[in-house]
Design a protein around this motif. Structure first.
Motif, short mmCIF file in Angstrom:
data_model
loop_
_atom_site.label_atom_id
_atom_site.label_comp_id
_atom_site.label_asym_id
_atom_site.label_seq_id
_atom_site.Cartn_x
_atom_site.Cartn_y
_atom_site.Cartn_z
N SER A 185 0.87 -1.57 -0.01
CA SER A 185 0.09 -0.06 -0.20
C SER A 185 0.91 1.12 0.09
O SER A 185 1.87 1.64 0.88
N ILE A 186 0.54 2.37 -0.76
CA ILE A 186 1.49 3.32 -1.32
C ILE A 186 0.78 4.43 -1.26
O ILE A 186 -0.08 4.37 -1.97
N LEU A 187 1.36 5.38 -0.76
CA LEU A 187 0.92 6.96 -0.77
C LEU A 187 1.76 7.47 -1.46
O LEU A 187 2.60 7.88 -0.64
N ASP A 190 -1.83 -1.02 -4.18
CA ASP A 190 -3.09 -0.14 -4.51
C ASP A 190 -2.08 0.74 -3.71
O ASP A 190 -0.87 1.59 -3.37
N VAL A 191 -1.83 2.03 -4.65
CA VAL A 191 -1.44 3.47 -4.75
C VAL A 191 -2.88 4.07 -4.27
O VAL A 191 -3.97 4.28 -5.22
N ARG A 192 -2.69 5.17 -3.83
CA ARG A 192 -3.59 6.37 -4.02
C ARG A 192 -2.72 7.73 -3.86
O ARG A 192 -1.40 7.94 -3.54
N MET A 193 -3.45 8.53 -4.97
CA MET A 193 -2.26 9.35 -5.11
C MET A 193 -3.18 10.96 -4.70
O MET A 193 -3.95 11.23 -4.68
#
Lengths: 210, 210
Positions: free
Chosen positions: A162-164, A178-181
DNA sequence: TCATGTGAACATATTCACAGCT
DNA sequence: AGCTGTGAATATGTTCACATGA
């Protein structure tokens, strides 16, 4: 459900005001949404309200926390300790309520050892060891755009899923990650777009109409 | 359309790579979306592609910039120069391409006069004068949650109609004022939610199934 | 009587698939 | 032949309005 965190914050502020029970109408207002939407959202988690009465604030808060996963501990690593990384490391929303920053990493070895938010900046090469040692599942990228993909690749190979991402770059990651930008300049641009339309619609301003 | 800024960034990176023409497929990949969606989005702006060929990168970039409103100058004021405000003031995405930070304001008078990103921090009381002088239409709130509503109210009464809010608080503003909320801890919570579900789905982990 | 929880109606967004133009 | 632009089909999200249960 991207709105659960908003409901959680609204419940927290109701608790701060010593309000023990609330209707969907009240909570919806505090969260800035429509009450029917709120009820439908909550109904997906279970039946936590009482008909004719409303919701118990403390109970609902716990249920939403549990649903989101905030009842467990989430070790986080931040990569890229420039201005933004510095701000994130000090941001209380990151250190509180389930999230715990376990390491600050930077590629620039001149910064290594510097203290930020009470932690020493460490080398990016330590990523693997840190992820393994602390069971890090969430990584935050606050590097320049040019380094973001490479940092993401190494996060993924270290086991982070999981990456922000605060870098203005589209990241490509394997299935299951998962990537949230969060793109600050996009947000400004969206405002500019609406602002422009408002100005165009202002009476008195010249405009060509069909 | 919240995706226009993403397309714009993708076009910029194609330009950097000296690519003059691209298909919807290529641009969609660079932007991280489906090509049909991209074509439909672009068709709302006009017919800027050539059938059988694709899009001219430079031309399309200009058209999107114009649509968003980046061909004009947007003076921005930032209120709350803590860690985050500091980072925003230095963030190049804010100062480049149409946006220009004209003032940094803070309620704490001990900070007044401090230099941040080459600008002196000024008193929040100067807001009205600054908005009038520079024609500021966009305000950024990077204060603690407790002050956010009051800052927003004063921004609105000063004539600002577009607000980018980094404080974890729901703002209530009059009709016609736009607020975009960037909540860092919500983003982490959304990741935690997905991460939790991934862990639960992992083979080997015990889980009660109906 | 009152407010939740929810089916049904409506609205919006995404994807498909292909006609039409270069 | 190839790629855009778009109607039609599908999927997703929101709101209405009321039956249900406290």
């Amino acid at each position: 459900m991207a709105r659960l965190p908003v409901y959680l914050r609204a419940l927290n502020s109701l608790l701060d005001a010593d309000i023990a029970t609330c209707s969907s109408e009240e909570l919806a207002t505090a969260a800035g949404v429509n009450s029917a939407k709120l009820r439908k959202d909550l109904s997906h988690l279970g039946s936590y309200g009482t008909r004719g009465v409303g919701y118990d604030v403390e109970y609902l808060r716990y249920q939403i926390s549990r649903e989101i996963g905030l009842t467990q501990d989430w070790p986080v690593v931040i990569v890229g300790i420039g201005n933004l990384g510095h701000a994130l490391a000090n941001y209380s929303g990151f250190s509180s309520r389930g999230f715990r920053t376990v390491a600050l990493l930077d590629a620039d070895n001149r910064r290594h050892g510097d203290l930020v938010a009470g932690m020493k900046i460490r080398s990016f090469g330590e990523l693997n060891a840190i992820v393994r040692e602390h069971g890090v599942a969430i990584g935050v990228i606050a590097t320049p755009a040019a380094s973001a993909q490479s940092v993401a690749d190494q996060m993924v190979s270290a086991g982070i899923r999981s990456i922000l991402n605060f870098a203005p770059a589209v990241l490509s990651v394997p299935e299951g990650v998962d990537v949230r930008m969060v793109d600050l300049s996009s947000e400004l641009q969206i405002l500019a777009y609406h602002e422009q339309r408002k100005s165009a619609a202002r009476p008195g301003d010249a405009e060509v109409v069909a």
